[in-house]
Design a protein around this motif. Structure first.
Motif, PDB file in Angstrom:
ATOM      1  N   TYR A  30      -3.913   6.303   6.774  1.00  0.00           N
ATOM      2  CA  TYR A  30      -2.673   5.414   6.650  1.00  0.00           C
ATOM      3  C   TYR A  30      -2.460   5.084   7.761  1.00  0.00           C
ATOM      4  O   TYR A  30      -1.451   4.606   8.217  1.00  0.00           O
ATOM      5  CB  TYR A  30      -3.006   5.165   5.188  1.00  0.00           C
ATOM      6  CG  TYR A  30      -1.093   5.050   5.386  1.00  0.00           C
ATOM      7  CD1 TYR A  30      -0.584   3.244   5.067  1.00  0.00           C
ATOM      8  CD2 TYR A  30      -0.182   5.766   5.593  1.00  0.00           C
ATOM      9  CE1 TYR A  30       0.328   3.104   4.862  1.00  0.00           C
ATOM     10  CE2 TYR A  30       1.260   4.635   5.355  1.00  0.00           C
ATOM     11  CZ  TYR A  30       1.679   3.048   5.569  1.00  0.00           C
ATOM     12  OH  TYR A  30       2.849   3.010   5.192  1.00  0.00           O
ATOM     13  N   GLN A  38       0.359  -0.853   8.104  1.00  0.00           N
ATOM     14  CA  GLN A  38       0.557  -0.019   7.404  1.00  0.00           C
ATOM     15  C   GLN A  38       1.441  -1.732   6.677  1.00  0.00           C
ATOM     16  O   GLN A  38       1.485  -1.138   5.017  1.00  0.00           O
ATOM     17  CB  GLN A  38       1.015   0.399   7.965  1.00  0.00           C
ATOM     18  CG  GLN A  38       0.533   1.691   8.298  1.00  0.00           C
ATOM     19  CD  GLN A  38       1.589   3.183   8.867  1.00  0.00           C
ATOM     20  OE1 GLN A  38       3.330   2.574   9.334  1.00  0.00           O
ATOM     21  NE2 GLN A  38       1.219   3.819   9.203  1.00  0.00           N
ATOM     22  N   TRP A  41      -0.508  -4.027   4.545  1.00  0.00           N
ATOM     23  CA  TRP A  41      -1.724  -3.625   3.397  1.00  0.00           C
ATOM     24  C   TRP A  41      -0.022  -3.095   2.178  1.00  0.00           C
ATOM     25  O   TRP A  41      -0.746  -3.148   1.483  1.00  0.00           O
ATOM     26  CB  TRP A  41      -2.134  -2.435   4.176  1.00  0.00           C
ATOM     27  CG  TRP A  41      -3.136  -1.763   2.620  1.00  0.00           C
ATOM     28  CD1 TRP A  41      -3.983  -1.900   2.297  1.00  0.00           C
ATOM     29  CD2 TRP A  41      -2.927  -0.836   2.941  1.00  0.00           C
ATOM     30  NE1 TRP A  41      -5.111  -0.840   1.552  1.00  0.00           N
ATOM     31  CE2 TRP A  41      -4.371  -0.341   2.115  1.00  0.00           C
ATOM     32  CE3 TRP A  41      -1.961   0.503   2.841  1.00  0.00           C
ATOM     33  CZ2 TRP A  41      -4.446   1.219   1.152  1.00  0.00           C
ATOM     34  CZ3 TRP A  41      -2.156   2.121   1.963  1.00  0.00           C
ATOM     35  CH2 TRP A  41      -3.376   2.196   1.547  1.00  0.00           C
ATOM     36  N   LYS A  42       1.186  -2.466   2.725  1.00  0.00           N
ATOM     37  CA  LYS A  42       1.864  -2.209   1.101  1.00  0.00           C
ATOM     38  C   LYS A  42       1.719  -3.004   0.785  1.00  0.00           C
ATOM     39  O   LYS A  42       1.695  -3.705  -0.226  1.00  0.00           O
ATOM     40  CB  LYS A  42       3.267  -1.324   2.308  1.00  0.00           C
ATOM     41  CG  LYS A  42       2.615   0.372   2.422  1.00  0.00           C
ATOM     42  CD  LYS A  42       3.221   0.796   3.290  1.00  0.00           C
ATOM     43  CE  LYS A  42       4.778   1.037   2.516  1.00  0.00           C
ATOM     44  NZ  LYS A  42       6.031   2.107   2.989  1.00  0.00           N
ATOM     45  N   GLN A  46      -1.706  -2.679  -0.935  1.00  0.00           N
ATOM     46  CA  GLN A  46      -2.777  -1.721  -1.190  1.00  0.00           C
ATOM     47  C   GLN A  46      -3.503  -1.442  -1.888  1.00  0.00           C
ATOM     48  O   GLN A  46      -4.412  -0.194  -2.588  1.00  0.00           O
ATOM     49  CB  GLN A  46      -1.477   0.052  -1.337  1.00  0.00           C
ATOM     50  CG  GLN A  46      -0.618  -0.159  -1.028  1.00  0.00           C
ATOM     51  CD  GLN A  46       0.080   1.203  -1.237  1.00  0.00           C
ATOM     52  OE1 GLN A  46       0.034   2.451  -1.933  1.00  0.00           O
ATOM     53  NE2 GLN A  46       1.862   1.407  -0.533  1.00  0.00           N
ATOM     54  N   LYS A  48      -7.845  -1.420  -2.264  1.00  0.00           N
ATOM     55  CA  LYS A  48      -8.694   0.843  -2.499  1.00  0.00           C
ATOM     56  C   LYS A  48      -9.938  -0.152  -3.288  1.00  0.00           C
ATOM     57  O   LYS A  48     -10.297  -0.439  -4.099  1.00  0.00           O
ATOM     58  CB  LYS A  48      -7.664   1.986  -2.429  1.00  0.00           C
ATOM     59  CG  LYS A  48      -7.534   1.816  -1.294  1.00  0.00           C
ATOM     60  CD  LYS A  48      -6.244   2.962  -2.419  1.00  0.00           C
ATOM     61  CE  LYS A  48      -4.487   3.680  -1.980  1.00  0.00           C
ATOM     62  NZ  LYS A  48      -4.313   2.175  -2.709  1.00  0.00           N
TER      63      LYS A  48
END
Length: 112
Positions: A30, A38, A41-42, A46, A48
């Protein structure tokens, strides 16, 4: 946007050790991403996924593929303070990045 975290299953990490190594990989990748990536994605939650491989060779091959795709990535080597020898490669994070690009690198792997 997505990040894939790949951990080795062949070195006998305990659950806590595995979680810590995955967290190290996630954060390091990140931090190497562009600010725009960043932020996207936030803002997108996020996303994963945690996947598994059974060798150090696979970690390095995947990291090479990630670099060729232009994706942020991080290979993690253990400091050797607890369960593993110093320098043992434990994990890789690929992304954050566009989901289709991350899947080009890690899409054939199994979930942990």
């Amino acid at each position: 946007m997505k990040q894939a975290i790949v951990v080795r299953t062949d070195i006998g990490m305990g659950k806590g050790k595995l979680a810590a190594q995955a967290a190290h990989a996630s954060l390091k990748a990140y931090e190497s991403a562009h600010t725009k990536t960043q932020s996207e994605w936030k803002q997108g939650g996020q996303k994963k996924v945690v996947l598994k491989v059974s060798s150090e060779r696979e970690i390095h091959e995947l990291a090479d593929k990630a670099r060729r795709e232009g994706l942020p990535n991080a290979v993690i080597s253990d400091a050797g303070h607890t369960q593993l020898e110093p320098g043992t490669v434990t994990a890789l994070a690929v992304g954050p990045g566009e989901e289709n690009l991350v899947d080009r690198v890690t899409g054939d792997l199994s979930l942990l």
